[in-house]
Design an enzyme around this catalytic site. Structure first.
Site, short mmCIF file in Angstrom:
data_model
loop_
_atom_site.label_atom_id
_atom_site.label_comp_id
_atom_site.label_asym_id
_atom_site.label_seq_id
_atom_site.Cartn_x
_atom_site.Cartn_y
_atom_site.Cartn_z
N ASP A 124 -4.62 8.23 3.25
CA ASP A 124 -4.17 6.90 3.65
C ASP A 124 -5.12 6.35 4.72
OD1 ASP A 124 -2.59 4.68 3.87
OD2 ASP A 124 -1.09 5.63 5.16
N GLU A 125 -5.22 5.05 4.83
CA GLU A 125 -6.05 4.41 5.86
C GLU A 125 -7.48 4.97 5.87
OE1 GLU A 125 -4.86 1.93 7.41
OE2 GLU A 125 -2.80 2.25 8.10
N GLN A 181 -9.66 -4.00 7.63
CA GLN A 181 -8.85 -3.62 8.77
C GLN A 181 -9.42 -2.41 9.50
OE1 GLN A 181 -4.48 -4.11 8.42
NE2 GLN A 181 -4.89 -4.50 6.26
N LYS A 197 0.82 -1.21 0.00
CA LYS A 197 0.00 0.00 0.00
C LYS A 197 0.85 1.27 0.00
CE LYS A 197 -1.26 1.48 3.83
NZ LYS A 197 -1.81 1.77 5.16
N THR A 198 1.83 1.30 0.90
CA THR A 198 2.67 2.49 1.01
C THR A 198 3.44 2.72 -0.28
OG1 THR A 198 2.92 1.88 3.31
CG2 THR A 198 4.27 3.68 2.52
N ARG A 230 -0.63 -10.02 10.73
CA ARG A 230 0.67 -9.41 11.07
C ARG A 230 1.80 -10.40 10.79
NH1 ARG A 230 -0.47 -5.33 9.75
NH2 ARG A 230 -2.43 -6.32 9.26
#
Length: 792
Positions: free
Chosen positions: A237-238, A268, A33-34, A624
């Site tokens: 973002d997010e 998420q 994503k980043t 994770r």
DNA sequence: CCGATACGCATTTTT
DNA sequence: TGCGTATCGG
């Protein structure tokens, strides 16, 4: 120039290249994503966007910083001119520029949660006494008990997130009904008073930074247009974590260009309790007509087993954007489930497993994370890790900026910048002690309320507000005023760290702390001063010569512990809540306390949306892991928690069997737990507080018996072992150490003589050290009572 | 203004 | 359980 596009997969590239209208990028866990965000911004700059025309919003300073670094690597120094930062920092920047339009001045200070809590506390008391003057004390207590600060604070925060200002709140039937239901009908007035008090003191809380930005744009079309035209491209973002207010502001800013790209993962979304609205991301393509949807479905982080297990869990959610996350990594090990008899054995399981993998499989300690639902669950894990000499660090303790000594110094800074800041005033008026007592403060507060003026205005001319202090008090107040003004005089003259030094010296904080022998606190204050120095140096290097305390405070108010640079904290196992693990990755993940009814299960399971969020939380925990995942539960928990059938167990059942290594007993326990839970659902009376320990039944049995005074010898013993050292309540950051006492230390004990500390376990009142005394053998010391000094 | 004691309360927390 | 806070007495 276009080689960076080769580093992207097909869907990532498509998401980067589409820039003609709104787009939503659904980025599954570990899908890069980043990378997409940074490459996209770099790409925008390459195709002609100027950096100051791009607005990129994140939720954490850390995310913003990391992204900025990566973009700088791509496009060089130009990246500095991007409008990139957290929602709160970017909006506070705008608010400082446009403060006049809102009736604030640009030097407003920011209340953190504890400041606003403290203000609310006094307002509640005030409003309550005012409204129920005629009641007797007993009746007052009866009504007052409903007014819990935490509840009030969260209600007000919710209202602000929903863009409801006090005047609207007081007219809103639904709000009124809800408040009446909870016996807090005065909430509207409390909210209004809080609102006005903040305005009067020229301060904003975190929610205000969003709400006032919205109001600013709503009521000032020309200002809105200015920014809407400046930000020709907006990235978020997010996005699944945005709340109502944030979404509304984004809509305000995109009406003209519609050039917006939001990135996130609905699977998420775990922050609804903070006001996050998953609907924002689910309905994005409806809210932005013609929006393109991109899915990043390849997971680069985890094994196929982890991804498969996570998928099989999350597919049970109804409200989600369909996607198919896959991994091309190796198959990997099955998820291991460990059922153990007690909480301590659960800790043992974790410790042994880590030790085994560390010693025989050459895993580094930093490859491990232990995840739990609530911070309180860390304690037993900490104890067992310490006993086994496994280094660890715990996230989520008291943040650096929450320490009393730090808040005190910063309160002086706040006063210097914005003397009307009431909470800062209250904090430092008599700190360090300068003989200004509560009575004086009360008088000032009363006058402040009566005249609607800040405490500082009253202090400056008490006589005009009807306050006649005696000579001594007047002199002390005058001296305090001079102190603050002396600091103010340095504001635009001296460097930030120099002002910091002035503060701790002039105010007497330095003297006070060294007198009290509070070494930790002195160390923290030094750390803060060093932070100020670093801040100046960084800004100078960026060419900002005129950086001052105002800029420093603007930044610091929005900083959290997560933003502190991790200094030499290698080779440690990480302990944290699942919430704080979002966005991180570890080779081996432990998820502990699966049976835990840490919060009432009925509360968790009462609605479909709540169940879905818990499922997402568990999804976050599993994803994770890069390599493998160990999940454990304890059948008996000795100190904390009840044996409710946990909400998580049901999720564990939902994971496809083929990904899980079940112990045979597990099945039975789940079945029994499930039937017990269902039974408790039908008979409402069995709902228990999660904080009742198992031994409660024993306590109940003896409750009839009158309390016995301690026997004389016991009292004597207690007196003899009077507390000499205080063990800090917050968790120590380094292990194995409690309150500065480390395994390996040499101590001299009053009775037993010299001994070596073998281990230290526990926290707070419950710290115990095992010490091998040279002449008295091995002893357990309850540190709370032990008389000793460290000699090596 | 301190220390001892009693009492109530209690998820998750990017800002 | 264990923390923060209110309260009282010195």
């Amino acid at each position: 120039m276009n080689d960076y596009l080769d580093e992207l997969n097909e869907s990532q590239r498509a998401a980067v290249l589409y820039n003609d209208g709104p787009s939503l990028v659904i980025a599954g866990a570990g899908s890069g994503k980043t990378r997409v965000l940074t490459y996209k911004i770099a790409h925008l700059m390459n195709i002609g966007y100027d950096p100051w025309n791009i607005l990129a919003l994140t939720f954490t300073n850390k995310a913003a910083r990391e992204m900025k670094e990566r973009i700088t690597r791509q496009v060089g120094e130009r990246a500095r001119y991007l409008w990139m930062g957290t929602f709160h920092s970017i909006f506070s920047r705008i608010l400082r520029i446009e403060s006049q339009a809102l009736g604030f001045s640009s030097n407003f200070t920011i209340y953190d949660a504890s400041d606003s809590k403290s203000l609310l506390k006094s307002i509640i008391k005030e409003k309550f006494d005012e409204a129920y003057k005629s009641l007797t004390d007993e009746e007052k207590d009866k009504y007052l008990k409903y007014y819990k600060v935490n509840l009030i604070q969260s209600r007000i925060s919710n209202a602000k997130n929903q863009l409801i200002v006090p005047s609207v709140y007081m007219l809103d039937d639904e709000c009124k009904r809800a408040d009446r239901n909870d016996n807090i009908s005065l909430l509207g007035e409390i909210y209004e008073c809080y609102w006005e008090r903040c305005r009067q003191d020229n301060v904003m809380d975190f929610d205000d930074l969003l709400l006032y930005t919205y109001i600013l744009f709503r009521d000032n079309p020309e200002i809105r247009l200015k920014y809407a035209l400046q930000f020709r491209y907006i990235l978020v973002d997010e996005y699944q974590d945005t709340n109502c207010a944030q979404n509304a502001i984004i809509l305000q800013l995109t009406t003209e260009y519609q050039r917006i790209c939001v990135v996130g993962d609905d699977a998420q979304s775990i922050y609804s309790f903070r006001g996050a609205k998953i609907e924002n991301i689910l309905n994005f393509t409806k809210n932005f007509v013609g929006a393109k949807l991109y899915r990043l479905e390849q997971n680069y982080r985890s094994t196929q087993t982890i991804v498969g297990a996570a998928n099989s869990l999350i597919k049970n959610n109804v409200h989600q954007i369909p996607k198919n996350i896959f991994s091309k990594n190796s198959q990997g090990d099955l998820i291991e489930i460990a059922g153990v008899y007690s909480d301590y054995l659960e800790g043992d399981f974790v410790a042994r497993k880590i030790e085994y993998l560390h010693s025989y499989k050459k895993c580094s300690y930093e490859d491990f994370v232990v995840l739990y639902r609530a911070n309180a669950q860390s304690r037993i894990i900490e104890e067992t890790l310490r006993k086994n000499f496994i280094p660890y660090r715990v996230y989520g303790g008291l943040s650096f900026y929450q320490h009393k000594e730090i808040k005190d110094v910063l309160a002086y800074c706040r006063m210097a910048i914005n003397p009307d800041d009431g909470e800062a005033f209250k904090r430092i008026l008599n700190y360090p002690a300068r003989g200004i007592g509560n009575v004086t403060l009360e008088k000032l507060l009363d006058a402040s309320n009566a005249f609607g003026k800040s405490l500082w205005s009253i202090l400056k001319e008490p006589i005009s507000y009807g306050l006649n202090f005696n000579k001594g008090t007047t002199a002390k107040l005058q001296k305090f005023r001079e102190l603050i003004e002396a600091i103010m005089a340095e504001l635009n003259v001296k460097r930030v760290d120099e002002i910091g030094k002035t503060i701790i010296e002039l105010s007497g904080i330095k003297k006070h702390l060294s007198l009290e022998k509070e070494e930790d606190k002195v160390k923290n204050v030094d750390e803060l001063l060093k932070g100020m120095q670093d801040f100046c140096r960084n800004r100078y290097e960026e060419g900002d010569e005129r950086v001052g305390l105002v800029d420093y405070m603007a930044e610091v108010a929005l900083l959290t512990d997560q933003d502190m640079s991790d200094k030499e904290d290698f080779e440690k196992v990480t302990l944290m809540t699942i919430h704080s693990a979002k966005g991180l990755e570890f080779k081996k993940v432990f998820i502990v306390g699966l049976e835990e009814g840490i919060f009432p299960s009925e509360k968790c399971l009462h609605s479909e949306t709540a169940i879905e969020e818990e499922r997402r939380l568990f999804y976050v925990a599993i994803t994770r892991a890069e390599e493998c995942c160990y999940i454990s539960y304890a059948e008996n928990r000795s100190k904390y928690g009840t044996m409710e059938f946990s909400s998580y167990s049901r999720f564990l059942e939902e994971i496809d069997e083929c990904y899980i290594d079940w112990p045979k007993k597990r099945r039975r326990m789940l079945d029994e737990g499930a039937s017990r839970f269902r039974a408790s659902q039908t008979s409402s009376s069995t709902a228990r507080s999660p904080f009742v320990t198992r031994s409660q039944s024993l306590i109940d049995r003896y409750a009839e018996r009158p309390a016995q005074p301690a026997s004389a010898p016991v009292q004597q013993e207690a007196r003899r072992f009077k507390k000499v050292s205080t063990i800090p309540s917050s968790r120590p950051s380094a292990s194995p150490s409690v309150g500065g006492l480390q395994a390996g230390a040499v101590i001299e004990h009053e009775r037993f003589g010299v001994g070596d500390v073998i281990s230290v376990v526990g926290t707070g009142d419950n710290c115990k050290a095992t010490v091998r005394f040279r002449n008295a053998g091995e002893k357990q010391l309850l540190l709370k009572f032990a008389r000793f000094k460290v000699i090596g």
